[in-house]
Design an enzyme around this catalytic site. Structure first.
Site, PDB file in Angstrom:
ATOM      1  N   THR A 150       1.235  -1.341  -0.231  1.00  0.00           N
ATOM      2  CA  THR A 150      -0.352   0.292   0.026  1.00  0.00           C
ATOM      3  C   THR A 150       1.306   1.088   0.122  1.00  0.00           C
ATOM      4  OG1 THR A 150      -1.503   1.286   1.252  1.00  0.00           O
ATOM      5  CG2 THR A 150       0.032  -0.651   2.396  1.00  0.00           C
TER       6      THR A 150
ATOM      7  N   TYR B 112      -1.520  -0.260  10.467  1.00  0.00           N
ATOM      8  CA  TYR B 112      -2.187  -0.992   9.088  1.00  0.00           C
ATOM      9  C   TYR B 112      -0.104  -0.665   8.441  1.00  0.00           C
ATOM     10  CZ  TYR B 112      -3.688  -1.037   4.475  1.00  0.00           C
ATOM     11  OH  TYR B 112      -3.325  -2.172   3.411  1.00  0.00           O
TER      12      TYR B 112
END
Ligand code: UDP
Length: 328
Positions: A121, A145
């Site tokens: 990501t 995350y």
């Protein structure tokens, strides 16, 4: 045979469809916590798809997959993806994303499977120091995350050095849209993402769409993101897989369109394309949102031969049809 972890989820299910086009045989491994059995059943009708329900946190679950099937390469999507939840409950994220991936990698090495495409990501970069963001941008993730994904990227590099495990890390920007034949689409419960949240307000009149923050230093005050179409994104996975087969070399790539759209622009485009009235409310900024996230995807174009074929409008159209199909 290709193992797709998280293949019952949003991006994973689109990736299964992409790989089926090349007539590959697929094993989906998913614990169905966020993936859907309805999606698996649909995918099974489309080609050679096997499904194993299991959890990466249980090493024996993933060992059983490698005992039962002759896996050649792994495409690894399984993991938790919500920023806010990761801040509230980091333990859950580190255990599931990091420990789960270590179990997967260990079983791969034990079975001499040395190729993996990893779902990473742009959150690994943190607050942008410059835009567009290229792969060399400093990595400073600002939430658990993003940290789990960055830790896994580093583990992958260590596993390459020590065990010869080759990995391609694909760093997604904002993923949008649905399968062009509406066989699968974005389906999170609860939904936190921009485009499905706008669309849900069309079908549920009691739901007011909220814009988080109008005082960012952007032309219209709302955040700018780079929305990459999910079918284009899965094509990048196919190309990454072929790149691994050909070059047997680890690498990382940003995946975005290199075009930014503000929250207000996305909202206006949805309204114009659907011709629907949508209730909107202006809210405070959401914690952890950067003002602008924009990809430099030059490397993916050059080395993988990747191109974005779909526009933001295309993504909104398929996302709308998918949302509509869930509301019939
Ligand atoms: N956003 C919003 N309302 C929503 C969901 C998202 O205004 O209901 C904004 C969010 O603050 C961010 C952008 O839309 O600026 C994209 O958010 P999303 O959650 O889709 O993706 P993220 O960039 O967090 O990965």
């Amino acid at each position: 045979m290709i193992l797709i972890t998280g293949g019952a989820g949003y991006i994973g299910s689109h990736c299964v469809i992409n790989f089926l086009r090349a007539n590959d045989e697929i094993v989906i491994f998913d614990n169905l916590e966020n993936g859907h059995i309805e999606t698996v059943n649909k995918l099974k009708t489309l080609g050679k798809v096997h499904f194993i329900q299991g959890d990466l946190k249980n090493k024996s679950d993933i060992e059983n997959v490698f005992k039962e099937y002759k896996i050649d390469c792994v495409i690894h999507f399984a993991g938790y993806i919500e920023v806010a939840q990761s801040v509230e409950d980091p333990s859950k994220y580190y255990k599931n994303n990091v420990l789960g991936t270590i179990n997967l990698l260990d079983v791969m090495v034990e079975n001499n499977v040395k190729k993996i495409v990893f779902s990473s990501t742009c959150a690994i970069y943190g607050e942008p120091q410059y835009t567009p963001i290229d792969e060399n941008h400093p990595k400073n993730p600002i939430n658990p995350y993003g940290k789990t994904k960055y830790i896994i990227e580093q583990i992958l590099d260590d596993y390459d050095k020590a065990y010869g495990l080759k990995s391609i890390k694909l760093r997604y920007f904002n993923v949008a849209g649905a399968d062009s034949e509406i066989r699968t689409g974005e389906w999170h419960e609860p939904e936190t993402h921009l485009i499905p949240n706008i669309l849900k307000s069309i079908f549920d009149k009691n739901r007011i769409f909220k814009i988080y923050g109008t005082d960012y230093s952007t032309p219209d005050g709302t955040c700018i993101r780079d929305y990459v179409n999910v079918e284009d994104l899965t094509e990048a996975h196919r190309l990454a897989y072929l790149y691994l087969l050909k070059n047997n070399k680890s690498d990382c790539f940003n995946l975005g369109t290199e075009k930014g759209s503000s929250v207000k622009e996305v909202f206006d485009t949805v309204k114009a394309l659907t011709n629907k009235e949508i209730q909107v409310q202006y809210e405070q900024r959401r914690a952890g949102d950067a003002a602008v996230l924009l990809a430099n995807s030059y490397k993916a174009k050059e080395l993988l031969g990747w191109n974005c074929k779909h526009s933001l409008k295309d993504s909104i159209k398929t996302a709308y049809l998918w949302e509509k199909s869930k509301n019939i």
